[in-house]
Write a protein that holds these residues in place. Structure first.
Motif, short mmCIF file in Angstrom:
data_model
loop_
_atom_site.label_atom_id
_atom_site.label_comp_id
_atom_site.label_asym_id
_atom_site.label_seq_id
_atom_site.Cartn_x
_atom_site.Cartn_y
_atom_site.Cartn_z
N PHE A 1 0.82 -1.22 0.00
CA PHE A 1 0.00 0.00 0.00
C PHE A 1 0.85 1.27 0.00
O PHE A 1 0.37 2.35 0.31
N THR B 1 -8.50 2.12 0.66
CA THR B 1 -7.59 2.37 1.78
C THR B 1 -8.28 3.21 2.84
O THR B 1 -8.09 3.01 4.03
N LEU C 1 -10.14 1.04 4.96
CA LEU C 1 -9.28 0.33 5.92
C LEU C 1 -9.00 1.22 7.13
O LEU C 1 -9.00 0.76 8.28
N ALA D 1 -3.35 0.37 6.36
CA ALA D 1 -3.54 -0.98 5.81
C ALA D 1 -2.79 -2.03 6.63
O ALA D 1 -3.33 -3.10 6.95
#
Ligand code: 0PR
Length: 383
Positions: free
Chosen positions: A49, A63, A66, A277
């Motif tokens: 990521f 993301t 997340l 992440a």
């Protein structure tokens, strides 16, 4: 910069030389750090990521989810599933954001914050940056904040009171329940710095340890710092600031005219999504059970060190509540003892209040490392 570039191999070779000079967590020799080896899964996810930018979250919707997922998990762990916040660089940035929100919400003319004498130095930075007067409350005999001292420092200018759940030097937990009552009565923002304790106290409590409440269950608590890159096993940088609700974020949001999000409350603009992440991954992988087991293991190692020190007649500063042990040699000063240990290859740190050798039993410190350390400490005692 050189005119011509070097081949990749050559660059890597040069870097390896630099890296060889660094200490490693796995050597078991780093005794004074609050960071540790990150889990291989977290490292892999971090790399995957690397290019995500939560400063422009409309481009990185997955993301962003997340990040929200981590905030949700941590909010739940700390008794407020609807908590709002962000994954940021660490405890310093989290404390800075908390103080900024508190200042903006209160709108006092000459804003002041009250922090325990044991508070991390990041509050000094926050006070300096935000133009706050820093008032330091005294500690009691157990090195927890003295509630009466806090009460005396409160004035019409107080915008925040800080309590620490897991102090940097001794791992003490302030009487947050009493702080919460005071702050509810006085309508003052109570911020809890659980940068270190947030990933261990709840799990120890689940195993039956008698540790005090420190989280959003206490109605006076407005915000909490908790660092995944300390006891959470996430790679550096990963910190988290949680607020009881989103209004605190609104109090410091800035308009961002041309980005995919129209408001931004974080201090940093372009910011990595890799931390969020990787933290999400490690929390999903560990589960509460994994963190409970880890908490019990590090406390076992802590007990071994504590018992060994007592046998060798070293003096404990306090009985350890969390995985930090501070101690002194009966006659030698802590700086001299630190030097002796350093000569023997140990990297320890010396606490300031009171002066003592301080060992943080992070997950990279195993029983066998402690046996070696105790053997060296015995040698020093016999000399
Ligand atoms: N709040 C508390 C209670 C802390 O202990 C720390 C850091 C912070 C906030 C600030 O966190 P960041 O450093 O993530 O911004 N405590 C350790 C200290 O300053 C950090 C540390 C970590 C120090 C590794 C040395 C080291 O090798 O002592």
């Amino acid at each position: 910069m050189d005119e011509k570039g070097l081949p990749e191999e050559k660059v890597l070779e040069l870097l390896a030389e630099f890296q060889r000079r660094d200490m490693t967590y796995t050597s078991g020799r780093i005794l004074g750090s609050m960071c540790t080896s990150s889990h291989p899964l977290a490292r892999r996810v971090y790399c995957d990521f690397l290019e995500s930018n939560l400063g422009d979250p409309g481009l990185f919707r997955g993301t962003r989810e997340l990040e929200s997922g981590v905030i949700g998990m941590l909010g739940e762990l700390l008794s407020e599933p609807d908590a709002a916040g962000h994954i940021i660089t660490g405890g310093t940035e989290a404390n800075l954001m908390a103080m900024r929100a508190a200042r903006n919400m209160a709108g006092a003319e000459k804003p002041e914050i009250i922090v325990p004498k044991s508070a991390h130095f990041s509050f000094r930075k926050a006070a300096d940056i935000l133009g706050l007067r820093l008032r330091e409350a005294e500690l009691d005999r157990d090195y927890r904040v003295d509630v009466e001292s806090v009460r005396k420092l409160i004035s019409g200018n107080t915008v925040a009171v800080v309590g620490v759940a897991g102090t940097t030097e001794l791992g003490r937990i302030d009487p947050v329940e009493e702080l919460s009552e005071i702050c509810l009565d006085e309508d003052i923002h109570l911020h809890i710095d659980a940068a270190f304790g947030g990933f261990i106290i709840p799990f120890l409590r689940e195993t039956g340890a008698e540790l005090p409440e420190f989280d959003f269950k206490l109605q006076g608590v407005s915000s909490i710092t908790v660092d995944p890159h300390k006891m959470g096993l996430a790679p550096i940088p990963s910190g988290c600031i949680l607020f009881r609700d989103a209004s605190y974020l609104d109090a410091m949001s800035i308009e961002t005219p041309y980005l995919t999000e129209k408001q931004q409350s974080t201090i940093v603009g372009t910011r990595t999504g890799a931390s969020a992440a990787a933290t999400w991954a490690i929390m999903k992988h560990m589960g509460r059970e994994g963190y409970r087991k880890l908490a019990l293991r590090v406390m076992g190692v802590t007990r071994r060190l504590r018992d060994g020190l007592v046998e060798l007649d070293y003096q404990l500063v306090v009985e350890p509540e969390l995985n930090i042990v501070a101690f002194n040699h009966p006659t030698m000063g802590p700086h001299e003892l630190a030097d002796r240990l350093e000569e023997l290859g140990w990297a320890v740190s010396v606490s300031s209040c009171p002066p003592a050798i301080r060992v943080v039993l992070m997950p990279h410190i195993m029983e066998e490392h402690i046996e070696l350390l105790l053997r060296d400490l015995e040698g020093i005692r016999l000399r």
